[in-house]
Each structure stands twice: as structure tokens, then as C-alpha cells.
Design an enzyme around this catalytic site. Structure first.
Site, PDB file in Angstrom:
ATOM      1  N   ASN A  99       0.851  -1.181   0.000  1.00  0.00           N
ATOM      2  CA  ASN A  99       0.000   0.000   0.000  1.00  0.00           C
ATOM      3  C   ASN A  99       0.890   1.235   0.000  1.00  0.00           C
ATOM      4  O   ASN A  99       2.122   1.128  -0.013  1.00  0.00           O
ATOM      5  CB  ASN A  99      -0.952  -0.004   1.204  1.00  0.00           C
ATOM      6  CG  ASN A  99      -0.207  -0.116   2.516  1.00  0.00           C
ATOM      7  OD1 ASN A  99       0.563   0.759   2.885  1.00  0.00           O
ATOM      8  ND2 ASN A  99      -0.420  -1.226   3.231  1.00  0.00           N
ATOM      9  N   ASP A 137      -3.571  -6.577   4.317  1.00  0.00           N
ATOM     10  CA  ASP A 137      -4.567  -7.525   4.817  1.00  0.00           C
ATOM     11  C   ASP A 137      -4.370  -8.923   4.242  1.00  0.00           C
ATOM     12  O   ASP A 137      -4.681  -9.920   4.904  1.00  0.00           O
ATOM     13  CB  ASP A 137      -5.977  -7.031   4.469  1.00  0.00           C
ATOM     14  CG  ASP A 137      -6.337  -5.757   5.205  1.00  0.00           C
ATOM     15  OD1 ASP A 137      -6.014  -5.658   6.411  1.00  0.00           O
ATOM     16  OD2 ASP A 137      -6.925  -4.857   4.596  1.00  0.00           O
ATOM     17  N   LYS A 155      10.975 -15.215 -11.050  1.00  0.00           N
ATOM     18  CA  LYS A 155      10.126 -14.203 -11.680  1.00  0.00           C
ATOM     19  C   LYS A 155       9.123 -14.872 -12.601  1.00  0.00           C
ATOM     20  O   LYS A 155       9.493 -15.621 -13.521  1.00  0.00           O
ATOM     21  CB  LYS A 155      10.987 -13.209 -12.466  1.00  0.00           C
ATOM     22  CG  LYS A 155      10.151 -12.132 -13.143  1.00  0.00           C
ATOM     23  CD  LYS A 155      10.999 -11.165 -13.965  1.00  0.00           C
ATOM     24  CE  LYS A 155      10.108 -10.153 -14.682  1.00  0.00           C
ATOM     25  NZ  LYS A 155      10.888  -9.222 -15.521  1.00  0.00           N
ATOM     26  N   PHE A 215      -4.707   2.090  14.709  1.00  0.00           N
ATOM     27  CA  PHE A 215      -5.009   3.126  13.721  1.00  0.00           C
ATOM     28  C   PHE A 215      -6.067   2.617  12.758  1.00  0.00           C
ATOM     29  O   PHE A 215      -6.152   1.414  12.480  1.00  0.00           O
ATOM     30  CB  PHE A 215      -3.751   3.514  12.933  1.00  0.00           C
ATOM     31  CG  PHE A 215      -2.935   4.592  13.591  1.00  0.00           C
ATOM     32  CD1 PHE A 215      -2.822   5.845  13.008  1.00  0.00           C
ATOM     33  CD2 PHE A 215      -2.290   4.353  14.793  1.00  0.00           C
ATOM     34  CE1 PHE A 215      -2.082   6.843  13.613  1.00  0.00           C
ATOM     35  CE2 PHE A 215      -1.539   5.337  15.407  1.00  0.00           C
ATOM     36  CZ  PHE A 215      -1.438   6.596  14.811  1.00  0.00           C
TER      37      PHE A 215
END
Length: 424
Positions: free
Chosen positions: A214, A283, A293, A328
Site C-alpha cells: 500500500n 490484509d 520471476k 489506527f
């Protein structure tokens, strides 16, 4: 947030510049201190003047630069006047020679004599050749300064001006300013308390070159860690991947994934009094991370099986006993409703609800607009710099840890920041 002291004047920093090649970076340090509201005056060694002209510092500081003990038209005793004026002495860069003089009380020029006369706290930012830094004489001198409660910042490792690589590079101006502010703001109302703080995002690997994450910058958590340390707490900062200087006086544990963050936080919380969990934890994670890869042609990435990450806030809250836990909530709508529900669901003491839909309160911003939610009340703060939000959060944590103590929050208009005792 400007640093204000008990007698209401702006913090006064005496910046001592010695003759290392990194002397030019002292200009950035000076400007960084001014940005934080400090008044800065400069003293230089004659060697430093060979690298940066004193007129540069005079133009930046707006004050005469102290160069000599006897040929100074501004004062008959410049070393005493500057020493008594200063709330903090900052030596940046500090050469091996300057460190040796400080350690042994040698006073043979304006800088060393003024430093010997300073009754205030001292911060030292060494910079020198790697072999000079590793020399046993320098090692012993640095240990002597540490024993006198001088705060040593750096040095860092890297390519040095002499062409060699190793320890000896001046710490970044941001780190030096952070250390100076830490010393200026230091107060003891959380002395003896141990606080764990999490910050930043987590990275959940898809393969060796891709991950889920994020936009968290870690700024809020780092500001809280700096504030807690300045109040005397023993702080452990569990940090996800960020690009921020480590706060002065804080022990930092670097992690990458949510699982690593949980393990590190649980270990630190085992002996802590409080946890402030400001990290933006992913999450979900890929159920199976590839060890190579992934190639689009052979291994499409349009479907990634996800697994739920551990809930760090709920896990820590469930094991808190009578300890304090703050969580938070980063929300884009129904801020208070979502925060109240999260508070009840997680079982923590406080939720700091942050409206990340606002440009002045989103990830990466330097300000935050938050509401602190408890089971009994809600406190909505004005939009303010994250450092001030951090002070307000530490105020609430202090009130929970020390409910009978009188406390004046530094973010309050009537509050003042206490100076540490000399040498603290």
C-alpha cells in the site's frame, strides 16, 4: 512545529563546524534547524574556513560567526557568551581532532574553548577517514563522550571523500537535525516506560520482483517514535520498508512482511508497557510466493490466490492484560463509525482514525487530520503536522499509563517543551 523552551524563546543551537570535507553539509543542517523553528549561531575552526567561508554561515544564520577568542568585535568574551546563549551544542562535522579535544578537555581555539564552556547538552556528528574512525584512540575518545551523555550521530558507511569505503561518512543532515530536536525536546515523563511502535507498509511477495503493498510512507509511526523517545521512553520501532531516517534515541527493527512484523512486535511487546500500532499492514498476501520471476506468457498473473495475513492489532490486544494498546484506522468514508466498530472489534484502548481521502491527511502527506476514539470519548484534532499529532497521541498514552500525573501536552497552545539537564 517550532521548538519552544521553558522561558518561551525559540530553541538556540550553537553549531560548531570543524575542518572535515563534509563541512559544506553543515549549511543544510543549519537550514534544517531553522525550518524547525530553531535560532542558530555558528562557530568555526580555521580549518573549516578553508572548506566553507564564514560569510556563507553568516548569511544563512543572520549572525556573526565566531572564529577567534580575541579578535571578535561582537564580544570581549565570545566563547562564554555563545556557550551561555546556547540550549544545545551541535558539532557537525566533528573531526577526529575535535573529538579528541572534547574528550580530553583541550581548549586551544574558539570552537574547543566554547565547547568546554557549554553547560548544555551536546550532539556530535563525526566524519572522517575509515581508518581514523577505527583507530583505537578515536574509539576510546568516542566512548568517553558517550559516558558523558553526549549524543553521537553516525557516522554512516559508504564511499568516502578520500576514495575509500567504510564507516566515517557524515550522517545525513536530516538525521543530524532529528538528533538535535530529540535532545532539545527531551523530557522525562515517560522515563522507565517501554513502548513498541509499528510503522510503514508491509510488502507481501508475489515473486522475487513483485509484491502486494500500500502507499503508507511510515511518517506517522516514525513521528510517534521520535515523540515517545523525546519523552524519555525506551522505544522499539518495528518498521516496514520505508525511506526515512531512523529517529534519534530509538531502536529500530526492520521487517518486510506482515508475519515478520507480528513476530517482531510480539517479541518487543513481551517486556513493554504500551504498543502503538501505526503500520498499514497488508490484509492479504499471495498464498504461495513464486521462487522465480513469473513470466506473463507461461505463468499468467491475472489470478493470484490470496491468504489472509495475521491481524496484528487484534493479536496484540488479546494478549495485552493491563497494558496499553493503540491502533489506527485509515478510512475514506464513515470515519467515526468505522473507527468505533474497529475499537470494539479489536479490543484496544484507543483508535486513531485518519481520513485518508483528504489530500492533507493521506498517505505520504506531512499533515494528518485525525480523531482519537476511546470507549468513553472522542477527540477530533485540527489538521496539523504529523509531529504535533504524534505529541497528542503520546499525551493520551501518558494519561493512560500515568493517570495521576499532571501533564501538559506540547501540542497545546500553552505548553512548553522542557530542556534536559546539562549533559542529559
Amino acid at each position: 512545529m517550532a521548538v519552544t523552551l521553558v522561558d518561551s524563546h525559540a530553541a538556540r543551537v550553537a553549531l560548531f563546524v570543524t575542518g572535515g570535507i563534509a563541512a559544506y553539509k553543515a549549511c543544510e543542517v543549519l537550514r534544517g534547524l531553522q525550518k524547525e523553528g530553531c535560532e542558530v549561531r555558528v562557530a568555526m575552526t580555521r580549518s573549516a574556513c578553508e572548506l566553507v567561508g564564514p560569510r556563507t554561515f553568516e548569511a544563512l544564520s543572520g549572525h556573526h560567526v565566531t572564529l577567534d577568542l580575541f579578535d571578535d568585535e561582537t564580544s570581549p568574551i565570545p566563547h562564554i557568551d555563545l556557550a551561555e546563549w546556547a540550549d544545545l551544542a551541535l558539532v557537525a562535522p566533528a573531526t577526529a581532532n575535535a573529538i579528541a579535544k572534547m574528550a580530553h578537555g583541550i581548549a586551544d581555539d574558539a570552537v574547543s574553548t566554547t565547547l568546554l564552556a557549554c553547560p548544555c547538552p551536546v550532539v556530535v556528528a563525526p566524519a572522517m577517514n575509515v581508518h581514523m574512525w577505527q583507530n583505537l584512540a578515536t574509539v576510546a575518545n568516542v566512548e568517553t563522550l558517550k559516558a558523558r551523555n553526549y549524543l553521537i550521530v553516525g557516522p554512516e558507511s559508504g564511499r568516502l571523500a578520500c576514495g575509500e569505503t567504510g564507516a566515517g561518512k557524515l550522517a545525513s543532515p536530516e538525521q543530524i537535525v532529528s538528533a538535535a530536536l530529540y535532545r532539545l525536546r527531551a523530557r522525562g515523563d515517560l522515563a522507565g516506560r517501554r513502548i513498541v511502535i509499528t510503522a510503514g507498509p508491509t510488502h507481501e511477495p508475489v515473486d522475487p520482483v513483485r509484491y502486494l503493498s500500500n502507499a503508507s510512507s511510515g511518517k506517522m509511526g516514525y513521528a510517534i517514535a521520535a515523540a515517545a523517545a523525546a519523552h524519555g521512553a525506551h522505544v522499539t520501532l518495528v518498521s516496514g520498508p520505508v525511506s526515512l531516517p531512523e529517529p534519534a534515541g530509538v531502536g529500530v527493527i526492520h521487517v518486510t512482511t506482515a508475519s515478520e512484523m507480528l513476530d517482531a512486535t510480539q517479541d518487543a511487546f513481551a517486556t513493554a508497557d504500551a504498543a502503538i500500532l501505526a503500520a498499514a499492514v497488508s490484509d492479504y498476501r499471495p498464498d504461495k510466493a513464486a521462487d522465480h520471476k513469473l513470466k506473463k506468457a507461461a505463468e499468467p498473473l491475472d489470478k493470484i490466490e490470496l491468504a489472509e495475513n495475521p491481524d496484528i492489532l487484534a493479536t496484540i490486544s488479546a494478549d495485552r492484560g493491563d497494558r496499553i494498546v493503540v491502533g489506527f484506522a485509515a478510512e475514506t468514508d464513515n470515519l467515526l463509525q468505522n473507527a468505533r466498530e474497529k475499537l470494539a472489534r479489536k479490543g484496544c484502548d484507543l483508535i486513531v482514525a485518519n481520513d485518508v481521502s483528504r489530500e492533507d491527511s493521506t498517505f505520504g502527506a506531512d499533515t494528518n487530520c485525525v480523531t482519537i476514539v476511546s470507549p468513553h470519548d472522542e477527540e477530533t484534532l485540527d489538521c496539523m503536522p504529523k509531529e504535533q499529532v504524534a505529541e497528542a497521541i503520546i499525551e493520551r498514552v501518558h494519561d493512560l499509563l500515568e493517570p495521576d500525573d499532571d501533564y501538559l501536552a506540547p501540542s497545546s497552545p500553552d505548553a512548553t517543551l522542557l530542556m534536559p539537564k546539562a549533559g542529559a
